[in-house]
Motif scaffolding. Sequence first.
Motif, PDB file in Angstrom:
ATOM      1  N   LYS A 316       0.841  -1.199   0.000  1.00  0.00           N
ATOM      2  CA  LYS A 316       0.000   0.000   0.000  1.00  0.00           C
ATOM      3  C   LYS A 316       0.880   1.254   0.000  1.00  0.00           C
ATOM      4  N   LYS A 317       0.281   2.367  -0.349  1.00  0.00           N
ATOM      5  CA  LYS A 317       1.007   3.633  -0.340  1.00  0.00           C
ATOM      6  C   LYS A 317       1.491   3.943   1.072  1.00  0.00           C
ATOM      7  N   GLY A 318       2.774   4.301   1.179  1.00  0.00           N
ATOM      8  CA  GLY A 318       3.355   4.632   2.470  1.00  0.00           C
ATOM      9  C   GLY A 318       3.871   3.437   3.245  1.00  0.00           C
ATOM     10  N   GLU A 319       3.701   2.241   2.706  1.00  0.00           N
ATOM     11  CA  GLU A 319       4.126   1.030   3.411  1.00  0.00           C
ATOM     12  C   GLU A 319       5.626   0.801   3.289  1.00  0.00           C
ATOM     13  N   ASN A 320       6.215   0.296   4.377  1.00  0.00           N
ATOM     14  CA  ASN A 320       7.611  -0.131   4.392  1.00  0.00           C
ATOM     15  C   ASN A 320       7.618  -1.616   4.744  1.00  0.00           C
ATOM     16  N   ARG A 321       8.296  -2.390   3.949  1.00  0.00           N
ATOM     17  CA  ARG A 321       8.239  -3.841   4.123  1.00  0.00           C
ATOM     18  C   ARG A 321       9.609  -4.465   3.873  1.00  0.00           C
ATOM     19  N   LEU A 322       9.972  -5.442   4.719  1.00  0.00           N
ATOM     20  CA  LEU A 322      11.126  -6.292   4.434  1.00  0.00           C
ATOM     21  C   LEU A 322      10.638  -7.451   3.576  1.00  0.00           C
ATOM     22  N   VAL A 323      11.301  -7.677   2.470  1.00  0.00           N
ATOM     23  CA  VAL A 323      10.895  -8.739   1.541  1.00  0.00           C
ATOM     24  C   VAL A 323      12.077  -9.675   1.317  1.00  0.00           C
ATOM     25  N   ILE A 324      11.842 -10.949   1.536  1.00  0.00           N
ATOM     26  CA  ILE A 324      12.883 -11.961   1.353  1.00  0.00           C
ATOM     27  C   ILE A 324      12.577 -12.722   0.070  1.00  0.00           C
ATOM     28  N   VAL A 325      13.479 -12.625  -0.896  1.00  0.00           N
ATOM     29  CA  VAL A 325      13.248 -13.205  -2.219  1.00  0.00           C
ATOM     30  C   VAL A 325      14.256 -14.333  -2.452  1.00  0.00           C
ATOM     31  N   PRO A 326      13.777 -15.583  -2.565  1.00  0.00           N
ATOM     32  CA  PRO A 326      14.703 -16.679  -2.883  1.00  0.00           C
ATOM     33  C   PRO A 326      15.241 -16.532  -4.295  1.00  0.00           C
ATOM     34  N   ALA A 327      16.350 -17.188  -4.550  1.00  0.00           N
ATOM     35  CA  ALA A 327      16.995 -17.046  -5.858  1.00  0.00           C
ATOM     36  C   ALA A 327      16.062 -17.388  -7.005  1.00  0.00           C
ATOM     37  N   SER A 328      15.213 -18.384  -6.820  1.00  0.00           N
ATOM     38  CA  SER A 328      14.329 -18.814  -7.900  1.00  0.00           C
ATOM     39  C   SER A 328      13.360 -17.722  -8.328  1.00  0.00           C
ATOM     40  N   GLN A 329      13.063 -16.776  -7.421  1.00  0.00           N
ATOM     41  CA  GLN A 329      12.162 -15.672  -7.737  1.00  0.00           C
ATOM     42  C   GLN A 329      12.914 -14.349  -7.882  1.00  0.00           C
ATOM     43  N   GLY A 330      14.244 -14.415  -7.743  1.00  0.00           N
ATOM     44  CA  GLY A 330      15.069 -13.224  -7.917  1.00  0.00           C
ATOM     45  C   GLY A 330      15.709 -13.223  -9.297  1.00  0.00           C
ATOM     46  N   TYR A 331      17.051 -13.381  -9.308  1.00  0.00           N
ATOM     47  CA  TYR A 331      17.764 -13.373 -10.585  1.00  0.00           C
ATOM     48  C   TYR A 331      18.157 -14.775 -11.039  1.00  0.00           C
ATOM     49  N   GLY A 332      17.678 -15.792 -10.334  1.00  0.00           N
ATOM     50  CA  GLY A 332      17.811 -17.172 -10.777  1.00  0.00           C
ATOM     51  C   GLY A 332      19.223 -17.599 -11.099  1.00  0.00           C
ATOM     52  N   THR A 333      19.340 -18.434 -12.122  1.00  0.00           N
ATOM     53  CA  THR A 333      20.643 -18.967 -12.509  1.00  0.00           C
ATOM     54  C   THR A 333      21.427 -18.026 -13.430  1.00  0.00           C
ATOM     55  N   SER A 334      20.811 -16.912 -13.817  1.00  0.00           N
ATOM     56  CA  SER A 334      21.501 -15.961 -14.700  1.00  0.00           C
ATOM     57  C   SER A 334      22.258 -14.896 -13.927  1.00  0.00           C
ATOM     58  N   GLY A 335      21.784 -14.578 -12.716  1.00  0.00           N
ATOM     59  CA  GLY A 335      22.391 -13.486 -11.969  1.00  0.00           C
ATOM     60  C   GLY A 335      22.040 -12.147 -12.588  1.00  0.00           C
ATOM     61  N   PHE A 336      22.661 -11.095 -12.075  1.00  0.00           N
ATOM     62  CA  PHE A 336      22.431  -9.752 -12.602  1.00  0.00           C
ATOM     63  C   PHE A 336      23.773  -9.066 -12.801  1.00  0.00           C
ATOM     64  N   TYR A 337      23.976  -8.474 -13.971  1.00  0.00           N
ATOM     65  CA  TYR A 337      25.208  -7.767 -14.308  1.00  0.00           C
ATOM     66  C   TYR A 337      24.850  -6.347 -14.729  1.00  0.00           C
ATOM     67  N   ALA A 338      25.196  -5.392 -13.880  1.00  0.00           N
ATOM     68  CA  ALA A 338      24.914  -3.991 -14.194  1.00  0.00           C
ATOM     69  C   ALA A 338      25.795  -3.508 -15.340  1.00  0.00           C
ATOM     70  N   ARG A 339      25.374  -2.444 -15.970  1.00  0.00           N
ATOM     71  CA  ARG A 339      26.220  -1.857 -17.015  1.00  0.00           C
ATOM     72  C   ARG A 339      27.554  -1.433 -16.416  1.00  0.00           C
ATOM     73  N   GLN A 340      28.617  -1.688 -17.159  1.00  0.00           N
ATOM     74  CA  GLN A 340      29.946  -1.297 -16.707  1.00  0.00           C
ATOM     75  C   GLN A 340      30.096   0.218 -16.792  1.00  0.00           C
ATOM     76  N   LYS A 341      30.477   0.837 -15.680  1.00  0.00           N
ATOM     77  CA  LYS A 341      30.715   2.280 -15.673  1.00  0.00           C
ATOM     78  C   LYS A 341      32.215   2.538 -15.659  1.00  0.00           C
ATOM     79  N   PRO A 342      32.693   3.480 -16.483  1.00  0.00           N
ATOM     80  CA  PRO A 342      34.139   3.742 -16.558  1.00  0.00           C
ATOM     81  C   PRO A 342      34.733   4.040 -15.187  1.00  0.00           C
TER      82      PRO A 342
END
Length: 369
Positions: A316-342
């Motif tokens: 809801k609007k204004g809500e603060n929540r701790l959220v625990i996300v297992p790998a299967s629902q996060g970035y899985g087996t691919s992971g996450f790679y941000a753009r390379q910054k100089p």
Amino acid sequence: MTQAVNRALPAILLALLGLVAAASPSCRTAKYPEGIYAEVATNKGPIVLKLEFESAPMTVANFVGLAEGTIDNTALSSGRPFFDGTKWHRVVPGHVIQCGMAAGGKAEGPGYEFPNEIVLPGLDHGRAGMVGMANGGPNTNGSQWYITLGDRSYLDGDYTVFGSVIAGMAAVMSIVQDDLIESVKIVRVGKKARAFRPTTASFKAMVVEAKARVVKADAEKKAREEEFVRTVIPGAVPDQNGISFVIVKEGQGRPAEPGAIVRASYAGKAPLAGKTFVSTADEGKPYWGGTPEPFELTVGKPCVNPGLDAAIARMKKGENRLVIVPASQGYGTSGFYARQKPGEKRFVISPNTLLVYEVDVLDIRPPKK
């Protein structure tokens, strides 16, 4: 005259023997210290790899067995060298050159997969010229391999390094996409190296042992994750798809309906990896820690990752929540790679990583009619 000729014959014979010895294969390999090497002939010139068969025996066995045709695969008939006549099918300047697709590029792999063989400290991606295995996620190695073109240390822990270039970096740096690998010759120097003769049976035995270690390590990791949630975030409420949460601050009104635009921000961490990060305005993509930037999410459309998207949609609007996300629902087996910054180390979330978010929903706008 005859005596003079007879006296000269021993010297001539010695000289000829010296020429033969210099040209023989056994003498050509004497230029290397003890170890196993791969002489890679390309259309841009020769490249010599030192293969770390004692540190990464399974991965080197795979490479050597494919190169010499002693490991069965589904791409080529038994006994055929796998890499000869293949192309560098992926070239990313400053990153890697990659090859290992057989049969004119029609076969992406050898028809089998084997686990990662990470050796840290020791074999890392910290400089140009390191040789590693490409994969489609953890423990899915096959025949594709690469050579780094710079410091790619952000890959450490996720990809197997099994050798390095000891000669021919000029050729490496000149490779462009579709350049040719003419042949790969394995050279053994020393007793241990000569005894390293991988076969289909010996390689499969290594893989079976490695897979058993992976199963054990995965079970231990899952236990650590469950212990973390139980002890550090007590009272977490299970939600859909294995997600769990704790409401820190109640919001107002109702959760967003499909199509609504939610403005949110988060601070996150990968607790078992000891990494923290925050949201960016770029569709909520994570980056190194600092001040979280607000981003917008349209309910029902993919944004950050499946787990976090679903959690935000129920806030809801204004809500603060701790959220625990297992790998299967996060970035899985691919992971996450941000753009390379100089000038900055590349931000990475490794595959199969449990994530914890502290999320704030700042505003909810109704869907457009």
